[in-house]
Structures are given as C-alpha cells and as structure tokens.
Design an enzyme around this catalytic site. Structure first.
Site, PDB file in Angstrom:
ATOM      1  N   ASP A  10       0.926  -0.872   0.050  1.00  0.00           N
ATOM      2  CA  ASP A  10      -0.078   0.098   0.235  1.00  0.00           C
ATOM      3  C   ASP A  10       0.860   1.105  -0.199  1.00  0.00           C
ATOM      4  O   ASP A  10       0.830   1.578   1.518  1.00  0.00           O
ATOM      5  CB  ASP A  10      -0.979  -0.250   1.752  1.00  0.00           C
ATOM      6  CG  ASP A  10      -1.698   1.206   1.137  1.00  0.00           C
ATOM      7  OD1 ASP A  10      -1.626   1.706   0.563  1.00  0.00           O
ATOM      8  OD2 ASP A  10      -2.274   1.326   2.171  1.00  0.00           O
ATOM      9  N   LYS A  72       2.677  11.127  -4.120  1.00  0.00           N
ATOM     10  CA  LYS A  72       1.531  10.649  -4.738  1.00  0.00           C
ATOM     11  C   LYS A  72       0.505  11.460  -4.873  1.00  0.00           C
ATOM     12  O   LYS A  72      -0.135  11.188  -5.599  1.00  0.00           O
ATOM     13  CB  LYS A  72       0.600   9.680  -2.788  1.00  0.00           C
ATOM     14  CG  LYS A  72      -0.005   9.332  -3.984  1.00  0.00           C
ATOM     15  CD  LYS A  72      -0.649   7.797  -2.436  1.00  0.00           C
ATOM     16  CE  LYS A  72      -1.744   7.197  -2.902  1.00  0.00           C
ATOM     17  NZ  LYS A  72      -2.469   6.146  -1.825  1.00  0.00           N
ATOM     18  N   GLU A 173      -7.646   0.340  -4.080  1.00  0.00           N
ATOM     19  CA  GLU A 173      -7.626   0.502  -2.719  1.00  0.00           C
ATOM     20  C   GLU A 173      -8.120  -0.001  -2.245  1.00  0.00           C
ATOM     21  O   GLU A 173      -8.447  -0.912  -1.435  1.00  0.00           O
ATOM     22  CB  GLU A 173      -7.018   2.136  -2.438  1.00  0.00           C
ATOM     23  CG  GLU A 173      -5.647   2.230  -1.981  1.00  0.00           C
ATOM     24  CD  GLU A 173      -5.098   3.881  -2.644  1.00  0.00           C
ATOM     25  OE1 GLU A 173      -3.805   4.180  -2.320  1.00  0.00           O
ATOM     26  OE2 GLU A 173      -5.677   4.505  -1.789  1.00  0.00           O
ATOM     27  N   ASP A 195     -13.200   4.942   1.958  1.00  0.00           N
ATOM     28  CA  ASP A 195     -11.384   5.182   2.022  1.00  0.00           C
ATOM     29  C   ASP A 195     -10.901   7.128   1.695  1.00  0.00           C
ATOM     30  O   ASP A 195     -11.020   7.172   1.087  1.00  0.00           O
ATOM     31  CB  ASP A 195     -10.325   5.068   0.583  1.00  0.00           C
ATOM     32  CG  ASP A 195      -9.551   4.709   0.437  1.00  0.00           C
ATOM     33  OD1 ASP A 195      -8.813   5.196   1.724  1.00  0.00           O
ATOM     34  OD2 ASP A 195      -8.382   3.457  -0.040  1.00  0.00           O
TER      35      ASP A 195
END
Length: 610
Positions: A10, A72, A173, A195
C-alpha cells in the site's frame, strides 16, 4: 518447488505498508523499528545521503526544504494542473517543471522525478520484506486510489520498476480493502468502501459473493485527504499568529514544517479527546532578536467547524456514486471505513448518517489495503486460491472528434479488462493522415478532459471525405492501463500506442534510474551486512580485550606464550583495521580468527582458575 514470494504494498500519501500471505494468512510486515507502517517521506541529508521513512520524518523540521512528503499527490500530474499549483503554494520543498510538461522535485542540487521519489519508498518496503523473509523479493502488487487516471497508474508502475520490483498488478485501494474484509468468509453481501486517506478519497460499491468481488461503481477525488485537514489547522494557526504579531509564519520553511507537524498531531489527538494544547516555543525570531512563541488550544468543535466542508465533499461523491450504480442506500449491508482519516469522529458520524448504517469496525484502517494487496498477490501466483476480482475503469475513455467533441468508446464503471472498437471516417477530401487524440474524462467537450496521449496514422488513400474508414480500438488492462490502436480498414495499416506519455519519463530515463537504483540496493545491502558483521566483531573484541591482561600475565613467561600474545595482538589490529576500512571480507575473516583467539583465552583462564 516453493512458490515465489510476491508482496502486497500500500503506497500511501502519508504512510506506506507492506504485507504477505504466510501459511494462508495475510500478515503485515513490521519495519526495523517494529512499526507496521512507514512514513512516505524521502529526504536528502547535508552529506548527500538518502533518507527514507521514519529517519526522514525525524529530520524534516531541520531539513524542511530537502524533505519530500505527500509525493503521491503529484505523481502522474501535468505541470499546469490545479493540484500542482496548489502544492507549489503549500509545500516547503521545491517543485520544478520537468522536460515533458511533468513535475520534478529539487532536493539539494539534484532534480528527481516523482516516480523516483515513490520508488525510494517502494524500495524501502522491499528491503523491510527481504530482511523479514531472509530472501530477495522481485514481484509486488501495488495499490492506487480507485480514481487514479491512466497517467497516475503508469507512473506508479514506473516507480515499481525503478525500485527493482516487477509490479504484476496495480489494484484499487478500496477493492483491496474489500478483499481483506471478505477473505476466508462465506458471505454474500453488497458493501460500500469509504476510503479517506492522507491525500486521496475513494468510494466503491462492491458485490461480494462466493469468492467473487465485483466492483459496481467507483468515484473519488485524488486531491482530498488528511493533508487538506492539516492545511486547515495550519491556516487557522497562521491567521491567529498574524493577528497577534503581524508576521506570516508561512514565509519561514522551518516554521511551516513545525506547524505541519503539530497540526497533524493535534488532528489525531482530537479523535480521542475534546481539546488539545498546541505549543510551539521559539517558532520565529523578530528582527529585534526577540523569539516569539505560539501557544493556543484547539477544540474538536473548532476542528469540525474548520473542516466540515471537506467531509461534506466526500459525502457528495458518495451520493453521486450510488446514483451512478443505481443502488439505493437500503441495498447496502455494510460500510467499511479505510484510511487514517476515518478515525475522525465527524467522518464516522456523517458516514453513519448518510448511509443509515453504523460503519464496520472489523478492519484496521491503516493495514487493510496492504493485506488486500497481499491476498491478490497470493491469488495471482497460487492456483489454489479461488478469488475472482472484477474491477472497473473509474473514467470514461475516448477520442476527440471534429468540432472539438469527446466521443466516448468505453464508459466509466465498465468492468476491466475490456476492449471496444468504433469506426470513424475522414473529415476532409484527400486526407492522407489522421491524428488520434486519446482522452479520459466525463465532459462532452474534449478540452475539458485529460489528454492521455496522441498519435498519427499516415499513408491513407486520397479520397473524398467520408470514404476512408478508420477503426479505433481501445483496450484497458486489468491494471487500468490503456492502449489504443487505429487501423485503416482498406489497407490494414495500423498504428498503436500504450498510453504512457504523461508518466513524464522516457524509456531512456527509466532505464538510467533502474540502473542507478541497482547500485543503491547493492550499497544498502552490503552496508547493512557490514553493520551486522561489525556489531558481531565488536562483541568478540570487547571480550578478548577484557581477558587480555589476565591471559598475558599467565602465558607470557614462555616463548610459546609470548608468540600467542603477539598473534592475538595482530588479530585485534587486523579486525580494527577492517572496521576502519569498511572491508567486509577482511572483517569476516578477522572475526573468525578473533573467535578462535577468544576460545583459546577462555581455555587458559578456566584451566588456571584465574
């Protein structure tokens, strides 16, 4: 023959996590410090050394300009995008324009691409796993936000390659979280995965039944997460300080990094307490050599007031997703919360109110995505696993047609992998070439969508407009990566691209980075081996030196004894020299000789009872 180990990673905005399936059970692998997650931070120290993870975070305040966090949020983005403009204003490190309209980061005097920074984090995850397993790891399943577009997915794959990992699958994810939630359970239910992580937000609706995980709909915002909540606290602290002292703390990079640190801590604390003290002594010096302090109290109510609109943005996206999936709230049996931000009481409250369900507390919000990636990794490499994952493309795909319109070939929320073809014709008489502009997005106007790439099909027959037919075929892989082919139906002439233009790295650049990182891995590995060998040698040295005076007194009376003492001194010097020279081979050899000396010394002492 044992199956090759494939890990699940992850790669998060704030923290990263790595997991593996052992004896049929997915487990998270702790790092050297015993932590299950590692900060997604990379720094270059003053001596030019690369620091990753906790060690980078610990020096972030004193080296703010050369410490990257939340990379990211920049991966796969174009230089002119709104997300990049916003980051330019808020981060202490330098973001510069790359050669391909992409984003680069300058640390010290070196320029790095964003996939390179992400690669260093992936490399750290690789090293953590290799230390744990005692063997090399070459393959991984890496997760990305469901709403990542093609460029962001491709750039993540590139990062894996630079890190020396073959990314066998990119997985969304929320889908990974659902895999971990449903793993090993006989269940048939429809679930929502909410999420909210450090930098991105996703919502996915899934149907789970008999080992099949089918995504019905997904949506999100790749620039909405914990970082934005921190920013609201920072802005509130800065405004209060400016009112009191007429000084803007954002102008000072070290002060800004201290504010970020304290904002994140306060936000986390307010998930369990009603108010928290914020205390930053000597935050800045005035021109009159007077140090100013920042001291205040932040309550949970104030935090909720500052960030309520961010939470509402996530709820609006949830509402839209349910509509698109044609699913009513009453059809859902469970809401799974993923990501550190879902610990915030306001988030839990609004999710419960919106869905009319108490969110599921049965998964670990920081670890569940990595565990799901490990389950998928195991399913891809072990035929005994009966898991079928049916994911969707988050964005519509198509090409620009005459008039500047966007013609969709593949609609969003189509199950992947998939292919779709459509026949187009020429728009001018005697047209000998066509330019295919590949786009991703939902607007009918081409310019409002993301340009993924372009290519030209040449050598068409001269003919009146509309006579020459061109077939355009889109293919989306299971990773969500797009390739496009255009074919002249009359001649069979074909031109195709895998859409990688916007990853911002050319094949040559990638190859150079892969090579450079191989050297780094060798350096890190041998460095770690040397540290272990030195540690062992120093333990033996301490024992030998402690016994030396007693043994010397006992045996130096004879020629043989004097010779033995001289030899022992020589071995000690050899080992010390090998440590100073950082010579691993000489140190290993010297430590063996030193161990023999220690055994001889112990024998002498025990025989004489000295």
């Amino acid at each position: 023959m044992p199956t090759e180990k494939v890990v699940g990673i992850d790669l998060g905005t704030t923290n990263s996590c790595v997991a593996i399936v052992e004896d049929g059970t997915p487990v998270v692998i702790p790092n050297r410090g015993g932590y299950k997650t590692t900060p997604s931070m990379v720094a270059i120290a003053e001596n030019g050394k690369r620091l990753v993870g906790h060690i980078a975070k610990r020096q972030a305040i004193t080296n703010a300009e050369n410490t990257v966090y939340a990379a990211k949020r920049l991966i796969g983005r174009k230089w002119g995008s709104a997300a990049v403009r916003q980051s330019l204003e808020t981060v202490p490190y330098r973001i510069v324009e790359g050669p391909h309209d992409d984003v680069r980061i300058m640390l010290r005097d070196q320029v790095f691409s964003v996939p390179e920074i992400s690669a260093y984090i992936l490399q750290e995850m690789k090293l953590i796993t290799e230390e744990y397993l005692g063997e090399e790891v070459q393959k991984a399943v890496v997760t990305v936000p469901a709403y990542f577009n093609d460029a962001q997915r491709q750039a993540t794959k590139d990062a894996g390659r630079v890190a020396g990992l073959e990314v066998i699958r990119i997985i969304n994810e929320p889908t990974a979280a659902a895999l971990a939630y449903g793993f090993g359970k006989q269940m048939e239910r429809r679930v929502a995965v909410y999420d909210l992580g450090g930098g991105t937000f996703d919502i996915s609706i899934l149907e789970i039944g008999n080992g099949v995980f089918e995504v019905m709909s997904t949506a999100g915002d790749t620039f909405l997460g914990g970082e934005d909540f921190d920013r609201r606290i920072i802005d509130w602290l800065v405004a209060g300080f400016q009112r009191e002292h007429k000084i803007d703390l954002r102008k000072d990079k070290m002060a800004l990094q201290r504010l970020k640190d304290v904002a994140e801590k306060a936000k986390c604390e307010l998930s369990s307490v009603r108010e928290t003290e914020i205390n930053l002594p000597f935050i800045i010096s005035t021109g009159r050599n007077e140090a100013l302090h920042l001291q205040t109290t932040l309550s949970r109510d104030k935090l909720e007031e500052l960030t309520a609109d961010l939470v509402e943005r996530t709820i609006d996206i949830c509402s839209r997703t349910l509509e698109e999936a044609e699913v009513s709230k009453s059809d859902l049996e469970e809401v799974i919360l993923v990501g550190g931000m879902t610990r915030m009481p306001l988030v839990q409250q609004r999710v419960a109110e919106f869905f009319g369900l108490e969110p599921c507390k049965g998964v670990h919000p920081d670890e569940v995505v990595a565990l799901g990636a490990a389950i998928q990794a195991s399913a891809l490499t072990d035929e005994k696993h009966e898991i079928l994952l049916l994911d969707v493309t988050p964005h519509s795909l198509g090409i620009m047609i005459v008039g500047g319109y966007f013609h969709k070939l593949i609609e969003q929320n189509t199950t992947v992998p998939t292919s779709k073809s459509h026949v187009f014709t020429t728009v001018k008489d005697n047209q000998t070439s066509v330019k295919i502009l590949v786009l991703q997005g939902e607007s009918d106007r081409a310019e409002e969508n993301e340009l993924l790439g372009e290519f030209v099909l040449t050598g068409l027959r001269r003919a009146p407009r509309g006579e020459v037919e061109i077939e355009v075929t889109f293919h989306i892989s299971a990773d969500g990566i797009v390739s496009v082919t255009a074919r002249d139906l009359e001649t069979g002439l074909e031109q195709s691209i895998t859409v990688t233009a916007t990853s911002g790295l050319t094949e040559d650049e990638l190859k150079k980075m892969v090579e450079a990182n191989k050297d780094y891995m060798v350096e890190v590995r041998s460095g770690q081996e040397f540290d272990r060998a030195r540690h062992n040698a120093e333990k033996v040295l301490d024992e030998v030196e402690a016994l030396f005076p007693r043994v010397s007194d006992i045996i130096s009376g004879s020629d043989f004894g004097q010779d033995a003492v001289k030899k022992a001194r020589g071995v000690i010097e050899r080992v010390r020299g090998a440590i100073a020279q950082k010579d691993l081979a000489a140190l290993t050899e010297g430590t063996e000789a030193l161990s023999r000396t220690l055994n001889m010394f112990r024998g002498v002492v025990s025989k004489t009872g000295a």
